[in-house]
Design a protein around this motif. Structure first.
Motif, PDB file in Angstrom:
ATOM      1  N   SER A  31       0.810  -1.213   0.000  1.00  0.00           N
ATOM      2  CA  SER A  31       0.000   0.000   0.000  1.00  0.00           C
ATOM      3  C   SER A  31       0.842   1.262   0.000  1.00  0.00           C
ATOM      4  O   SER A  31       0.473   2.262  -0.611  1.00  0.00           O
ATOM      5  CB  SER A  31      -0.926   0.019   1.224  1.00  0.00           C
ATOM      6  N   LEU A  32       1.968   1.244   0.679  1.00  0.00           N
ATOM      7  CA  LEU A  32       2.800   2.452   0.790  1.00  0.00           C
ATOM      8  C   LEU A  32       3.742   2.643  -0.395  1.00  0.00           C
ATOM      9  O   LEU A  32       3.986   3.774  -0.813  1.00  0.00           O
ATOM     10  CB  LEU A  32       3.627   2.410   2.077  1.00  0.00           C
ATOM     11  N   PHE A  33       4.277   1.538  -0.934  1.00  0.00           N
ATOM     12  CA  PHE A  33       5.316   1.642  -1.954  1.00  0.00           C
ATOM     13  C   PHE A  33       4.915   1.098  -3.320  1.00  0.00           C
ATOM     14  O   PHE A  33       5.699   1.164  -4.262  1.00  0.00           O
ATOM     15  CB  PHE A  33       6.592   0.941  -1.472  1.00  0.00           C
ATOM     16  N   GLY A  34       3.733   0.520  -3.427  1.00  0.00           N
ATOM     17  CA  GLY A  34       3.264   0.007  -4.709  1.00  0.00           C
ATOM     18  C   GLY A  34       3.942  -1.270  -5.155  1.00  0.00           C
ATOM     19  O   GLY A  34       3.863  -1.637  -6.328  1.00  0.00           O
ATOM     20  N   GLY A  38       0.798  -3.491  -5.552  1.00  0.00           N
ATOM     21  CA  GLY A  38       0.291  -2.231  -5.020  1.00  0.00           C
ATOM     22  C   GLY A  38      -0.903  -2.401  -4.101  1.00  0.00           C
ATOM     23  O   GLY A  38      -1.316  -3.493  -3.764  1.00  0.00           O
ATOM     24  N   ALA A  39      -1.461  -1.266  -3.717  1.00  0.00           N
ATOM     25  CA  ALA A  39      -2.617  -1.259  -2.826  1.00  0.00           C
ATOM     26  C   ALA A  39      -3.834  -1.808  -3.551  1.00  0.00           C
ATOM     27  O   ALA A  39      -3.988  -1.632  -4.764  1.00  0.00           O
ATOM     28  CB  ALA A  39      -2.890   0.160  -2.341  1.00  0.00           C
ATOM     29  N   THR A  42      -6.076  -0.042  -6.559  1.00  0.00           N
ATOM     30  CA  THR A  42      -5.349   1.068  -7.176  1.00  0.00           C
ATOM     31  C   THR A  42      -4.653   0.669  -8.459  1.00  0.00           C
ATOM     32  O   THR A  42      -3.938   1.480  -9.037  1.00  0.00           O
ATOM     33  CB  THR A  42      -4.289   1.631  -6.211  1.00  0.00           C
ATOM     34  N   THR A  46      -0.306   3.297  -5.085  1.00  0.00           N
ATOM     35  CA  THR A  46      -0.148   3.418  -3.637  1.00  0.00           C
ATOM     36  C   THR A  46      -1.328   4.184  -3.054  1.00  0.00           C
ATOM     37  O   THR A  46      -2.100   4.813  -3.782  1.00  0.00           O
ATOM     38  CB  THR A  46       1.146   4.173  -3.282  1.00  0.00           C
ATOM     39  N   TRP A  55      -3.867   5.225   4.525  1.00  0.00           N
ATOM     40  CA  TRP A  55      -2.437   5.447   4.669  1.00  0.00           C
ATOM     41  C   TRP A  55      -1.977   5.098   6.080  1.00  0.00           C
ATOM     42  O   TRP A  55      -0.936   4.461   6.264  1.00  0.00           O
ATOM     43  CB  TRP A  55      -2.086   6.897   4.336  1.00  0.00           C
TER      44      TRP A  55
END
Length: 151
Positions: A31-34, A38-39, A42, A46, A55
């Motif tokens: 989620s934070l860095f893809g 990725g998240a 999305t 990210t 987040w």
């Protein structure tokens, strides 16, 4: 047979902690860095920085997952992780349907209860908690300064 299984308990708890912590940290990293797809939702992206609650949840997942994985501050990190997953279930998933099978909340429920279990069992074997507690227990306490008593 019970005695044999009981003797393996710290090692199984340690392996369980490592797997749960790794999987949780990977969710946060995605989620934070893809990375790793990725998240969710999305298409490989990210979560926007500072976006509530995604987040913040990702930061908790990454940090608490890493602490649980390493077995460092396991009980505290697991309590925070468990609470964040309870929040995720009731705030995000349960508004769609009552049961986890219907609302896609099964991972949140499983993570919540897995980390809640670790709050009570501790890190088990292979954790840095054990090294820290051994050093603290092995460190001699300084002797109290002795002064002669004046009569």
């Amino acid at each position: 047979m019970s005695a044999r299984l009981n003797s393996a308990q710290p090692y199984v708890i340690g392996l369980f902690r490592i797997v749960a912590g790794l999987l949780f940290a990977v969710h946060g990293a995605a989620s934070l860095f893809g990375v790793l797809g990725g998240a969710m939702g999305t298409d490989g992206g990210t979560v926007p920085a500072g976006h509530w609650p995604g987040w913040y949840a990702a930061v908790i997942q990454l940090v608490a997952g890493a602490f649980v994985l390493l077995g460092l501050g396991t009980r505290g990190a697991a309590l925070i992780a468990s609470g964040s997953m309870a929040f995720a279930y009731f705030d995000v998933h349960q508004q769609h349907a009552l049961w986890p099978i219907q609302n896609g909340g099964e991972p949140a429920v499983l993570f919540c209860w897995a980390f809640f279990l670790l709050v009570f069992t501790g890190s088990g074997a292979f954790g840095l908690d054990r090294l820290v507690s051994r050093r603290t227990a092995a460190a001699p306490e300084p002797a109290a300064e002795q002064r002669p008593v004046a009569a």
